[in-house]
Scaffold this motif. Structure first.
Motif, short mmCIF file in Angstrom:
data_model
loop_
_atom_site.label_atom_id
_atom_site.label_comp_id
_atom_site.label_asym_id
_atom_site.label_seq_id
_atom_site.Cartn_x
_atom_site.Cartn_y
_atom_site.Cartn_z
N CYS A 20 0.83 -1.22 0.00
CA CYS A 20 0.00 0.00 0.00
C CYS A 20 0.86 1.25 0.00
O CYS A 20 0.57 2.22 -0.73
N ARG A 23 2.34 1.59 -3.54
CA ARG A 23 1.47 1.72 -4.71
C ARG A 23 0.42 2.83 -4.61
O ARG A 23 0.07 3.43 -5.62
N LEU A 24 -0.10 3.09 -3.42
CA LEU A 24 -1.18 4.08 -3.30
C LEU A 24 -0.79 5.46 -3.82
O LEU A 24 -1.59 6.09 -4.53
N PRO A 25 0.40 5.99 -3.50
CA PRO A 25 0.75 7.31 -4.03
C PRO A 25 0.87 7.34 -5.55
O PRO A 25 0.81 8.41 -6.16
N GLN A 26 1.03 6.16 -6.16
CA GLN A 26 1.13 6.07 -7.62
C GLN A 26 -0.20 5.70 -8.26
O GLN A 26 -0.25 5.45 -9.47
N ASP A 27 -1.26 5.65 -7.45
CA ASP A 27 -2.60 5.28 -7.93
C ASP A 27 -2.60 3.91 -8.60
O ASP A 27 -3.31 3.68 -9.58
N LYS A 28 -1.83 2.99 -8.05
CA LYS A 28 -1.79 1.62 -8.55
C LYS A 28 -2.63 0.73 -7.64
O LYS A 28 -2.75 0.98 -6.44
N PRO A 121 -3.78 9.90 1.64
CA PRO A 121 -4.86 9.52 0.71
C PRO A 121 -6.23 9.46 1.38
O PRO A 121 -6.38 8.95 2.49
N GLY A 123 -8.49 7.58 0.50
CA GLY A 123 -8.85 6.16 0.56
C GLY A 123 -8.47 5.51 1.88
O GLY A 123 -8.89 4.38 2.16
#
Length: 253
Positions: A20, A23-28, A121, A123
């Motif tokens: 997480c 990947r989350l900062p890269q919107d993956k 995020p 999210g």
């Protein structure tokens, strides 16, 4: 056996937290695709992806390209295991333990994302707000958690006070002082622990931030106007609140 199970689950969820954070900062997507070396992009074999043990066995280097893998991966997994063990030690196999595990994992992910990318995020904070409020309708939970009225007041108060700071700073200095991500994080803490937690978290996080940033200000590597990620300090403030809640309440009442 329960203790071993808790340690194993802590390591596995710590590994997921690392995914997480990356990947989350890269919107993956966090559940799509195998893990891979961030340097050479080679997929990581299962035996090199065992939490904590694999990092130590391969000495923190990619088996393929031999490049150093950030020690952050090991730290996150260790923090996750520690969080699981502490929650289990104090509350056993209970809903309270599950709630603290969810909170701890989310805090770990937010801490390292904000520390590196200066973002928190939605999210992560929105689900944290939702869980914090919904759980407050259960009267049988640990006394650490407020009822739904105090939870709602805490969520609004937490967001409102950071929003007010941002607004006043912008009026006075004509620029942003903090981000709304910090407001949402403090709001989530308000939903989880009620309005009473907010003054303590704000004060303690500010003191910790001052001590951490002060050396950089003194040696002039940072200015007062320099951007710093405040989310990690809010999280530290919340942890201090959980640790010292009894002393804090005795002081107030």
């Amino acid at each position: 056996m329960d203790f071993i199970f808790i340690i194993v689950m802590g390591g596995l969820w710590g590994s997921f937290a690392n995914v997480c954070i990356y990947r989350l900062p890269q919107d993956k997507g966090v559940v799509s695709g195998r893990s891979y070396c961030p340097k050479c992009k080679t997929q990581i074999s299962w035996y090199d992806n065992i939490p904590i043990l694999s990092y130590l066995f391969i000495q923190g280097k990619c088996r393929k390209c031999k490049k150093q893998i950030s020690i952050q991966y090991l730290i996150v997994e260790l923090l996750s295991v520690l969080s699981f063990v502490i929650a289990y030690f104090f509350y056993g196999i209970t809903i309270t333990t599950l709630l603290f595990i969810i909170l701890a994992l989310t805090f770990i992910i937010i801490f390292f994302i904000d520390l590196k990318h200066y973002i928190i995020p939605n999210g992560l904070t929105f689900p944290l707000m939702f869980i914090g409020f919904i759980k407050s309708f259960d009267p049988n939970l640990n006394e650490l958690f407020p009822n739904y009225i105090n939870s709602l007041i805490g969520g609004v108060f937490g967001y409102g006070i950071i929003w007010a700071i941002i607004f006043i700073y912008k009026v006075l200095r004509n620029k942003e002082g903090m981000g709304l991500g910090d407001a949402k994080l403090l709001s989530a803490i308000g939903f989880w622990f009620g309005w009473i937690a907010i003054p303590f978290v704000i004060f303690s996080s500010s003191i910790v931030a001052l001590f951490v940033v002060l050396p950089s200000l003194l040696n002039k590597s940072k200015k007062f106007s320099s951007e710093i990620p405040f989310g990690p300090f809010i999280i530290i403030g919340c942890i201090l609140y959980i640790i010292f809640i009894e002393q804090y309440k005795n002081l107030l009442f």
